[in-house]
Each structure stands twice: as structure tokens, then as C-alpha cells.
Motif scaffolding. Sequence first.
Motif, PDB file in Angstrom:
ATOM      1  N   LYS A 111      42.266   3.274  10.664  1.00 46.30           N
ATOM      2  CA  LYS A 111      41.559   3.660   9.437  1.00 46.30           C
ATOM      3  C   LYS A 111      40.051   3.546   9.626  1.00 46.30           C
ATOM      4  O   LYS A 111      39.287   4.444   9.225  1.00 46.30           O
ATOM      5  CB  LYS A 111      42.035   2.784   8.272  1.00 46.30           C
ATOM      6  N   LYS A 150      50.275  -3.713  11.396  1.00 49.00           N
ATOM      7  CA  LYS A 150      49.418  -3.623  10.216  1.00 49.00           C
ATOM      8  C   LYS A 150      47.951  -3.645  10.614  1.00 49.00           C
ATOM      9  O   LYS A 150      47.127  -2.871  10.087  1.00 49.00           O
ATOM     10  CB  LYS A 150      49.733  -4.784   9.266  1.00 49.00           C
ATOM     11  N   LEU A 182      53.943  -0.871   5.643  1.00 52.28           N
ATOM     12  CA  LEU A 182      53.569  -0.016   6.778  1.00 52.28           C
ATOM     13  C   LEU A 182      53.692   1.459   6.404  1.00 52.28           C
ATOM     14  O   LEU A 182      52.855   2.282   6.785  1.00 52.28           O
ATOM     15  CB  LEU A 182      54.465  -0.339   7.983  1.00 52.28           C
ATOM     16  N   VAL A 190      50.609   4.157   6.497  1.00 47.39           N
ATOM     17  CA  VAL A 190      50.637   5.427   7.227  1.00 47.39           C
ATOM     18  C   VAL A 190      50.309   6.577   6.277  1.00 47.39           C
ATOM     19  O   VAL A 190      49.589   7.520   6.633  1.00 47.39           O
ATOM     20  CB  VAL A 190      52.019   5.644   7.885  1.00 47.39           C
ATOM     21  N   LEU A 196      46.982  -0.297  12.202  1.00 49.84           N
ATOM     22  CA  LEU A 196      46.775   0.767  11.221  1.00 49.84           C
ATOM     23  C   LEU A 196      45.406   0.637  10.568  1.00 49.84           C
ATOM     24  O   LEU A 196      44.731   1.648  10.317  1.00 49.84           O
ATOM     25  CB  LEU A 196      47.884   0.727  10.169  1.00 49.84           C
ATOM     26  N   LEU A 243      46.652   6.748   5.855  1.00 45.00           N
ATOM     27  CA  LEU A 243      46.028   7.363   7.036  1.00 45.00           C
ATOM     28  C   LEU A 243      46.108   8.881   6.973  1.00 45.00           C
ATOM     29  O   LEU A 243      45.152   9.583   7.313  1.00 45.00           O
ATOM     30  CB  LEU A 243      46.700   6.862   8.319  1.00 45.00           C
TER      31      LEU A 243
END
Length: 280
Positions: free
Chosen positions: A274, A267, A217, A221, A270, A224
Motif C-alpha cells: 500500500k 498483513k 486479509l 487486498v 500488504l 489494494l
Amino acid sequence: MTKFVNGEADVLLSTTIIESGLDIPNANTIIIDRADRFGLSELYQLRGRVGRYKHQAYAYLLLPRHARLLTDVRKRISAIKQYSTLGSGFKIAMRDLEIRGAGNLLGAEQSGHITAVGFELYCQLLKQSVGSLKGEKVKPRVEVRVALDFLDSPGTDDGARGRSSHHSGLPHNYITEPHHRIEIYRKLAQAGEKPLLDALQKELRDRFGPLPPPVELLLAVGELKILAGEKAVTAIEVEEDKLKLVRAGDFITLGGKFPRLTKKEPKARLKEIKRLLLAI
């Protein structure tokens, strides 16, 4: 003072002035009152005033009997007990850095917290300054603020103090040494391009083994942030399924509304963020 050095007096009652390099080989015992009020480096220096010769030395740290010690105090006392062997100075310094923060790059303070600047921005500014001094052309990196209500930041302890039960960070049972954790956080903060992040991910697998969920994770991040910087997005926020992206001071909306996340697992969420970043 002369009498104590010459052995004419058995006890020296002093303030912390003795931490400043005082060398009395015959001194073999030190008693530190209210050790909870001292910093880690200060305790390390005070303890180093004894045991400077062939005699067995002892350091007694006195703590209040009924006082509830703060978290940082417990960490300091634990560290001073743990790092007692010869050559522990570097480990003490790294542990002190982890507990207190890396200092204030933009001010005169040499120690303390940098929460107003942030460790990531600290690393970016440092890298840019070094590159500038070397005469290199440094591309400024967009500072991206991330606030995800479904994910706890590395500053929390396995989600125990955060709002979410999902934690991103480097677990202590994955990377046990404090200076190794700080090293990896530093590399992550300086990874301004996807290839650098991929190299860091490979390094983690090679050095420490398969990535646990919190590390996956954390890297997601980081990816990102890199993608957001390329898109000139300065903030990524998620609040109750609403995704708020800020660019040039304005929110990015779809059809006049904030995009909504449909996934529930961190997950998957995220990855959803994206995809939306790639689409703008």
C-alpha cells in the motif's frame, strides 16, 4: 403413463424427463440411480416429484459402492440431504451457485463457470450495464489482477490446496450460510471506493462479530485493488519478495529494479505494498 397415474401400474421407469414439472400426487417413492451424475438443481427437481400429497415420501439416491466421489459430487449430495424442508429451493439455488459458479455473462450459457471472466468483473459489468440502462453516468473501474505468492485466494480451502499457509477469504465458521458468503463477496467485488469498503467492514463486524485474520486479509487486498485502480495500475504481483506493478502495459521499477518487500507477515506485507502504491 396413464396406467401409472391411474394406479394400474406400481412402478414407472423413466429418464430425467419427469423433472419437468410432472405432478403425480400418489407417487411416494423415487429411486435415482447414479445420483453422482446429476447436478444439484436436477436432483432437487427429481426429488420434488414425490411427496406432493399427504403421503410420507422417500427419495433414494444410489451411488457407486467403491467409487471415490469428486469434491463437487460430495457437496451436491450433502446439500440435497441438508436442505430437505419446505421452502428450501432458494437455499438449494444459492448452494448450486456457490458450487458451480455464476454462469457466463458474455455467452449463451445459463450455468457453468465464469473463470474466464471472474466473479469480480462479472459484478462490475453487471453494475455498469444496470447504470447505463438507468441513464446514469458510470465511471469504468480499472480491472486489477492480484497474484500474491504469500497469500492464498478465496478459491482455496483455508490454504490447504494453495502454495501458502495464509488464507484470505470468508471462513465457513465465520459466515455459515452460503448465500450470506456470496452476498458479501458480491458487495466486496462492487466496492469500487474506499468508503464502500469501510462500510462493508463495519457491516461484517455488526452482523458476524470481530473479523478473523482471513477476512482482514481479504479486505486489505480489496483496498489494494481500489488504490491500484486509482493509480491506473492493472496488476499487482509478488514473487519471492519482488513486487511487480503493471501500468499501461509496463512494469513500474525503482532505480531500474523491482521493489522488494522486507516484511514477512502477510498483513505487514500488504501495508508495505500500500505504501509503495501511494508513492508512485
